[in-house]
Design a protein around this motif. Structure first.
Motif, short mmCIF file in Angstrom:
data_model
loop_
_atom_site.label_atom_id
_atom_site.label_comp_id
_atom_site.label_asym_id
_atom_site.label_seq_id
_atom_site.Cartn_x
_atom_site.Cartn_y
_atom_site.Cartn_z
N LEU A 197 -1.22 7.37 19.87
CA LEU A 197 -1.56 6.83 18.56
C LEU A 197 -0.94 7.67 17.45
O LEU A 197 -0.67 8.86 17.65
CB LEU A 197 -3.07 6.77 18.36
CG LEU A 197 -3.84 8.07 18.23
CD1 LEU A 197 -5.12 7.86 17.46
CD2 LEU A 197 -4.17 8.65 19.61
N PHE A 198 -0.70 7.03 16.32
CA PHE A 198 -0.26 7.78 15.14
C PHE A 198 -1.04 7.26 13.94
O PHE A 198 -1.39 6.09 13.85
CB PHE A 198 1.25 7.72 14.94
CG PHE A 198 1.89 6.36 15.01
CD1 PHE A 198 2.10 5.61 13.85
CD2 PHE A 198 2.31 5.84 16.22
CE1 PHE A 198 2.73 4.37 13.90
CE2 PHE A 198 2.93 4.59 16.29
CZ PHE A 198 3.15 3.85 15.12
N VAL A 199 -1.34 8.20 13.04
CA VAL A 199 -2.26 7.93 11.94
C VAL A 199 -1.70 8.47 10.63
O VAL A 199 -1.21 9.60 10.58
CB VAL A 199 -3.65 8.57 12.19
CG1 VAL A 199 -4.64 8.13 11.12
CG2 VAL A 199 -4.18 8.25 13.58
N ASP A 200 -1.79 7.65 9.60
CA ASP A 200 -1.49 8.08 8.24
C ASP A 200 -2.83 8.25 7.53
O ASP A 200 -3.48 7.28 7.15
CB ASP A 200 -0.63 7.02 7.53
CG ASP A 200 -0.31 7.39 6.10
OD1 ASP A 200 -0.51 8.57 5.72
OD2 ASP A 200 0.14 6.50 5.34
N TYR A 201 -3.28 9.51 7.40
CA TYR A 201 -4.52 9.81 6.69
C TYR A 201 -4.21 9.86 5.20
O TYR A 201 -3.58 10.80 4.72
CB TYR A 201 -5.11 11.14 7.16
CG TYR A 201 -5.68 11.09 8.56
CD1 TYR A 201 -6.98 10.66 8.78
CD2 TYR A 201 -4.92 11.49 9.65
CE1 TYR A 201 -7.52 10.63 10.06
CE2 TYR A 201 -5.44 11.46 10.94
CZ TYR A 201 -6.74 11.02 11.13
OH TYR A 201 -7.26 10.98 12.40
N ARG A 202 -4.68 8.87 4.45
CA ARG A 202 -4.33 8.76 3.04
C ARG A 202 -5.37 9.38 2.11
O ARG A 202 -5.03 9.86 1.02
CB ARG A 202 -4.09 7.29 2.69
CG ARG A 202 -2.90 6.69 3.44
CD ARG A 202 -2.60 5.27 3.03
NE ARG A 202 -3.57 4.32 3.53
CZ ARG A 202 -3.27 3.24 4.26
NH1 ARG A 202 -2.01 2.99 4.58
NH2 ARG A 202 -4.22 2.42 4.67
N ASP A 203 -6.64 9.33 2.51
CA ASP A 203 -7.70 9.86 1.66
C ASP A 203 -8.83 10.36 2.56
O ASP A 203 -9.45 9.56 3.27
CB ASP A 203 -8.22 8.78 0.71
CG ASP A 203 -9.35 9.26 -0.20
OD1 ASP A 203 -9.51 10.50 -0.34
OD2 ASP A 203 -10.07 8.41 -0.74
#
Length: 237
Positions: free
Chosen positions: A58-64
């Motif tokens: 999995l890959f994740v873009d943590y924005r906030d």
């Protein structure tokens, strides 16, 4: 409310993520090979059918979130809860947790927080995410070497996947295996059979993935355009 001091900042528990984009691919791999990879944890893989375990990339873009914006890649396995034995199969899946084997990130604050608070196996890496195209792409490099390049194509909407059942994540660091309570609320969830293309590089983790018998086709992929998460206090198991 428990608090922890990380790099001079106070972090309150549970740690909350208010907005993130998550892309995942689920692969059926050799159970004996997966069992050998995570043997150090003392946990056992969940077998979906005899001889097959599940590896999640999995890959994740943590924005906030409480740990600031960052990118993350994860290599994990579905595992049985500690102490569970007997026949596997669908029963294993209903009660399975997720053991996080490798979790590179691209920012130093979340690196220290993840290691200190939960024992997550975080390492600094170069994580390039391209999420604004029909395919969701992650190019992962560590120590200047390509680990993998993975493409995930979003599938059909899954409107029922909004509040997911609480899931236990497991980690192992400094000789200690920990359970981390984890919950997810999802908006914009999509799912499809297969749906992933992957190219492995020459990094040792790429070799490890190859030795798992990673098939050309994923079982299924999922994407979540807006996810909110909560991570509770880690407990030794």
């Amino acid at each position: 409310m428990a608090t922890h001091l990380i790099q001079g900042r106070t972090v309150a528990m549970p740690v909350r993520v208010r907005d993130a984009e998550v892309c995942s691919a689920f692969y059926a791999v050799r159970a004996d090979a997966a069992r050998a990879v995570i043997a150090y944890s003392g946990l056992d893989v969940a077998e979906i059918v005899p001889g097959k375990a599940v590896c999640v990339l999995l890959f994740v873009d943590y924005r906030d979130g409480d740990l600031d914006p960052y990118h993350e890649f994860g290599m994990a396995f579905l595992v049985r809860p500690p102490g569970v034995s007997g026949p596997g199969g669908l029963r294993d899946l209903r009660r399975a947790g997720v053991f996080v084997h490798w979790l590179p990130v691209d920012q130093p604050f979340t690196l220290e927080a993840g290691r200190t608070l939960w024992g997550f196996p975080k390492e600094l890496a170069d994580i390039e995410l391209r999420l604004g195209t029909p395919y969701k792409r992650c190019v992962l490099r560590r120590d200047g070497r390509l680990v993998l390049d993975i493409l995930i194509k979003p599938g059909v909407p899954a409107p029922g996947a909004t509040v997911m059942a609480p899931l236990d994540a497991y980690t192992h660091r400094d000789g200690i295996t920990r359970r981390v309570p984890w919950s997810v609320r999802a908006r914009g969830a999509r799912i499809r059979p297969s749906g992933a293309l992957i190219r492995l590089g020459n990094h040792p983790i790429a070799k490890e993935l190859s030795e798992l018998g990673l098939p050309r086709r994923a079982m299924f992929t999922s994407t979540i355009s807006r996810a909110a998460m909560s991570f509770g206090e880690a407990v030794e198991v």
